[in-house]
Design a protein around this motif. Sequence first.
Motif, PDB file in Angstrom:
ATOM      1  N   ALA A   1      41.385  -3.907  44.696  1.00 18.22           N
ATOM      2  CA  ALA A   1      41.124  -5.012  45.627  1.00 18.22           C
ATOM      3  C   ALA A   1      42.390  -5.528  46.304  1.00 18.22           C
ATOM      4  O   ALA A   1      42.372  -5.865  47.496  1.00 18.22           O
ATOM      5  CB  ALA A   1      40.425  -6.148  44.888  1.00 18.22           C
ATOM      6  N   SER A   2      43.488  -5.583  45.571  1.00 12.49           N
ATOM      7  CA  SER A   2      44.734  -6.089  46.146  1.00 12.49           C
ATOM      8  C   SER A   2      45.258  -5.142  47.223  1.00 12.49           C
ATOM      9  O   SER A   2      45.705  -5.574  48.284  1.00 12.49           O
ATOM     10  CB  SER A   2      45.794  -6.244  45.056  1.00 12.49           C
ATOM     11  OG  SER A   2      45.382  -7.199  44.114  1.00 12.49           O
TER      12      SER A   2
ATOM     13  N   ARG B   1      43.569  -5.494  50.483  1.00 17.51           N
ATOM     14  CA  ARG B   1      43.926  -6.672  51.269  1.00 17.51           C
ATOM     15  C   ARG B   1      45.136  -6.450  52.173  1.00 17.51           C
ATOM     16  O   ARG B   1      45.325  -7.167  53.150  1.00 17.51           O
ATOM     17  CB  ARG B   1      44.209  -7.862  50.340  1.00 17.51           C
ATOM     18  CG  ARG B   1      42.967  -8.457  49.730  1.00 17.51           C
ATOM     19  CD  ARG B   1      43.324  -9.658  48.893  1.00 17.51           C
ATOM     20  NE  ARG B   1      43.975 -10.706  49.682  1.00 17.51           N
ATOM     21  CZ  ARG B   1      44.831 -11.596  49.185  1.00 17.51           C
ATOM     22  NH1 ARG B   1      45.159 -11.567  47.918  1.00 17.51           N
ATOM     23  NH2 ARG B   1      45.357 -12.515  49.971  1.00 17.51           N
ATOM     24  N   GLN B   2      45.958  -5.465  51.853  1.00 17.07           N
ATOM     25  CA  GLN B   2      47.169  -5.188  52.624  1.00 17.07           C
ATOM     26  C   GLN B   2      46.857  -5.050  54.108  1.00 17.07           C
ATOM     27  O   GLN B   2      46.052  -4.228  54.502  1.00 17.07           O
ATOM     28  CB  GLN B   2      47.846  -3.905  52.123  1.00 17.07           C
ATOM     29  CG  GLN B   2      48.260  -3.912  50.669  1.00 17.07           C
ATOM     30  CD  GLN B   2      49.452  -4.818  50.368  1.00 17.07           C
ATOM     31  OE1 GLN B   2      50.082  -5.347  51.285  1.00 17.07           O
ATOM     32  NE2 GLN B   2      49.731  -5.027  49.092  1.00 17.07           N
TER      33      GLN B   2
ATOM     34  N   SER C   1      41.615 -13.680  52.423  1.00 15.77           N
ATOM     35  CA  SER C   1      41.951 -14.279  51.134  1.00 15.77           C
ATOM     36  C   SER C   1      41.424 -13.425  49.989  1.00 15.77           C
ATOM     37  O   SER C   1      40.520 -12.604  50.179  1.00 15.77           O
ATOM     38  CB  SER C   1      41.371 -15.683  51.040  1.00 15.77           C
ATOM     39  OG  SER C   1      39.967 -15.617  50.908  1.00 15.77           O
ATOM     40  N   GLN C   2      41.977 -13.624  48.817  1.00 15.52           N
ATOM     41  CA  GLN C   2      41.550 -12.843  47.656  1.00 15.52           C
ATOM     42  C   GLN C   2      40.078 -13.101  47.310  1.00 15.52           C
ATOM     43  O   GLN C   2      39.318 -12.142  47.085  1.00 15.52           O
ATOM     44  CB  GLN C   2      42.479 -13.164  46.468  1.00 15.52           C
ATOM     45  CG  GLN C   2      42.123 -12.432  45.190  1.00 15.52           C
ATOM     46  CD  GLN C   2      41.169 -13.248  44.339  1.00 15.52           C
ATOM     47  OE1 GLN C   2      41.350 -14.443  44.160  1.00 15.52           O
ATOM     48  NE2 GLN C   2      40.128 -12.605  43.813  1.00 15.52           N
TER      49      GLN C   2
ATOM     50  N   MET D   1      37.806 -11.283  49.804  1.00 11.94           N
ATOM     51  CA  MET D   1      37.737  -9.847  49.523  1.00 11.94           C
ATOM     52  C   MET D   1      36.807  -9.577  48.347  1.00 11.94           C
ATOM     53  O   MET D   1      35.956  -8.678  48.388  1.00 11.94           O
ATOM     54  CB  MET D   1      39.145  -9.320  49.208  1.00 11.94           C
ATOM     55  CG  MET D   1      39.189  -7.869  48.760  1.00 11.94           C
ATOM     56  SD  MET D   1      38.527  -6.700  49.967  1.00 11.94           S
ATOM     57  CE  MET D   1      39.875  -6.616  51.155  1.00 11.94           C
ATOM     58  N   SER D   2      36.964 -10.375  47.309  1.00 10.86           N
ATOM     59  CA  SER D   2      36.134 -10.197  46.119  1.00 10.86           C
ATOM     60  C   SER D   2      34.651 -10.344  46.453  1.00 10.86           C
ATOM     61  O   SER D   2      33.805  -9.587  45.962  1.00 10.86           O
ATOM     62  CB  SER D   2      36.546 -11.221  45.063  1.00 10.86           C
ATOM     63  OG  SER D   2      35.855 -11.014  43.859  1.00 10.86           O
TER      64      SER D   2
END
Lengths: 104, 104
Positions: free
Chosen positions: A29-30, A33-34, A39-40, A43-44
């Motif tokens: 997931a991180s 995001r790149q 926002s985290q 995305m989640s």
Amino acid sequence: MMEHEIFRALADPTRRSIFEKLAAGRMNASALRQGMEISQPAMSQHLAVLREARLVREQKEGRFVNYEVDPDGLALIAQWLAKYRAYWPARIDALRLLLKDMDQ
Amino acid sequence: MMEHEIFRALADPTRRSIFEKLAAGRMNASALRQGMEISQPAMSQHLAVLREARLVREQKEGRFVNYEVDPDGLALIAQWLAKYRAYWPARIDALRLLLKDMDQ
DNA sequence: GAATCGCATAAGTCTGTGCTTATGTGTTTC
DNA sequence: GAAACACATAAGCACAGACTTATGCGATTC
């Protein structure tokens, strides 16, 4: 209806981008995001929607969660599309060639 | 992006029903409403969305407007799907058979 | 074992969208 | 040419959904 979760999931441009990124290879997931200005939690949440639609699936590895394209969702779209074969235009040849490609 | 209008249009279950009905044969807006518990303006608005997505097209005949499936929209979905061919499962055989069907 | 990290979930806000009623526009009928 | 018809458009409302900040939870690091 599964159909519904799929089309609803793909109706959002951000989710289509995420899916497209995953099509290039599995990613956590991180990493997703790149370069995406999201926002985290967003995305989640998007990944949860895609997961429920069976467009992506997760593989937990330690504290990371790797996501990848789930063929099941794509197959369901193909099935849906197949229902309307009577209306496919002649230039569906691309699809035909594609399948020939898979045979090799 | 055309893609967006298409998926957004298909995200609504009522619009998918309308599209499915049209797949059975061309029909005017009033005929489409039969057995659908939907107001005339709502139907008109749904048809407008489907039209903008190139999933259906209209043919005006007098005071009637006949709608029919537009192959262009379906072709665009097929194109989108084709981008992810690497992930298509083996049991995409249904699609394969389908194309064989079209050859006859 | 405390801190950090990767991710999920909760709760609240704001915009998009599917509906309604009301009205407009062009076509056919009498 | 007035009425009826098929459909589109306008305006307003209510709810779904995409976002935010805050917090929780398990896994890793030191």
